[in-house]
Enzyme design. Sequence first.
Site, short mmCIF file in Angstrom:
data_model
loop_
_atom_site.label_atom_id
_atom_site.label_comp_id
_atom_site.label_asym_id
_atom_site.label_seq_id
_atom_site.Cartn_x
_atom_site.Cartn_y
_atom_site.Cartn_z
N LYS A 1 0.70 -0.97 0.16
CA LYS A 1 -0.18 0.14 0.09
C LYS A 1 1.16 1.43 0.00
CE LYS A 1 -4.28 -2.08 2.02
NZ LYS A 1 -4.98 -3.12 2.67
N LYS B 1 -5.70 -8.83 -12.31
CA LYS B 1 -6.26 -9.72 -11.07
C LYS B 1 -7.83 -8.14 -11.16
CE LYS B 1 -7.03 -11.15 -6.63
NZ LYS B 1 -6.22 -10.78 -5.13
N LYS C 1 -10.69 -3.17 -7.10
CA LYS C 1 -11.00 -2.28 -6.63
C LYS C 1 -9.82 -1.39 -7.27
CE LYS C 1 -12.23 -1.77 -2.05
NZ LYS C 1 -11.63 -3.50 -2.05
P1 ADP Z 1 -9.80 -4.74 -4.00
O1 ADP Z 1 -8.84 -6.06 -4.39
O2 ADP Z 1 -10.86 -5.21 -5.11
O3 ADP Z 1 -9.25 -3.58 -2.67
P2 ADP Z 1 -10.28 -6.99 -1.08
O4 ADP Z 1 -8.89 -7.34 -0.93
O5 ADP Z 1 -11.16 -5.78 -0.60
O6 ADP Z 1 -10.43 -6.66 -3.43
O7 ADP Z 1 -10.65 -8.72 -1.46
C1 ADP Z 1 -12.07 -9.00 -0.47
C2 ADP Z 1 -11.12 -10.25 -0.60
O8 ADP Z 1 -11.93 -10.59 -2.20
C3 ADP Z 1 -10.50 -10.93 -0.60
O9 ADP Z 1 -10.58 -12.10 0.24
C4 ADP Z 1 -9.74 -11.27 -2.10
O10 ADP Z 1 -8.86 -12.50 -1.85
C5 ADP Z 1 -11.05 -11.76 -2.62
N1 ADP Z 1 -10.57 -11.46 -3.63
C6 ADP Z 1 -10.72 -9.63 -4.21
N2 ADP Z 1 -10.13 -9.63 -5.35
C7 ADP Z 1 -9.98 -10.87 -6.64
C8 ADP Z 1 -10.20 -11.64 -7.19
N3 ADP Z 1 -9.84 -11.19 -8.10
N4 ADP Z 1 -10.10 -12.97 -7.52
C9 ADP Z 1 -9.93 -13.16 -6.59
N5 ADP Z 1 -10.28 -13.01 -4.96
C10 ADP Z 1 -10.32 -11.97 -5.28
#
Ligand code: ADP
Length: 329
Positions: A113, A195, A198
């Site tokens: 981050k 991947k 957001k």
């Molecule tokens: P983002 O990457 O959109 O900020 P988060 O980090 O809040 O998403 O992820 C919340 C949950 O969703 C976590 O358990 C994460 O591993 C899963 N997750 C997020 N993006 C993906 C993805 N592209 N494929 C599989 N799992 C995901």
Amino acid sequence: MAETYLSGIQPSGLLHLGNYFGAIRQHIALQDQPGEHFYFIADFHALTSLRDPERLREYVREVAVTYLALGLDPERSVLWRQSEVPEVLELAWLLGTVTGMGLLERAHSYKDKIAKGLKPNVGLFTYPVLMAADILAFDSTRVPVGKDQVQHLEMTQDMATSFNHAYGQEVFRRPEPLLAEAEAMQKVPGLDGQKMSKSYGNTIWIFEEGGKLKKTINRIVTDSRPPEEPKDPDGLFLFDLMALFLPEAEVAEWKERVRRGGEGAPGYGRLKGVIREAMEAYFAPARERRRQLLADPAEVDRVLAAGAERARERALRTLERARRACGLR
Ligand code: ADP
Ligand code: TRP
């Protein structure tokens, strides 16, 4: 001893297909396992990156509605918002006093981050300590998370051990991470093939539909090769998205037609249309439940309030144990 499942999800945006296939779906499926089930909306954690009270409130509600619409059953799983169980903050303090700086300094997610330009604040730095408190407060044994969170789980194990060791008692149970069953589900691609996340602006919202969904799906990145040109389908991430919604045999058929090329082979537009229709059908029942829940906000409030009450009682028991162990009582 029975298993206790727990996971948290940050209310920092609308939930997307990566969140569903990588996390939410497992959470909901686990309800069928014997044991206890705890799921919470990590609003304290979200404050490390979101500073917009209106949006925070909106996203908290959205996460609750999303889980309920997708099948979270409040009879079998406890659902609450983290900030309604402030006991975890005190527990985080206690854990912080047995946690070395070095442990937190090694956190990948913190370093990532910062590398992305986020200005470090103390909350972001101590994020894993609060996460450990979330997990240990409920005597969780199984924590379904994505790969990116495994290090946080290892840190939680370290903190539990340090505390138990410091006070010579088994105050905390050791939690284990539980990874998504299939490799493919751990990395759902976004519109650009990276991947889905957001932070990359490449997401597809779970409940998107109609013209908006069409527009979003059309943004899936492809190339300018014509439909007739034979192509290696395994180089096209579009099929990874298709595979989320269509049975394997059907995906294999579409792939075969792309591989053969020639007259009548499907172009990218056609394939996107197939994905769109399959996704709309896949989430149709959940979309309908979501509509009903949005029309009845009192019901969602009731579920969250009942969940908070159950969660609080449980967290308080653990906190008391920890307070006594270190001499605060
Ligand atoms: P983002 O990457 O959109 O900020 P988060 O980090 O809040 O998403 O992820 C919340 C949950 O969703 C976590 O358990 C994460 O591993 C899963 N997750 C997020 N993006 C993906 C993805 N592209 N494929 C599989 N799992 C995901
Ligand atoms: N850090 C997790 C994420 O970003 C969310 C979270 C907070 C969590 N507390 C937790 C997950 C406790 C599992 C257990 O996805």
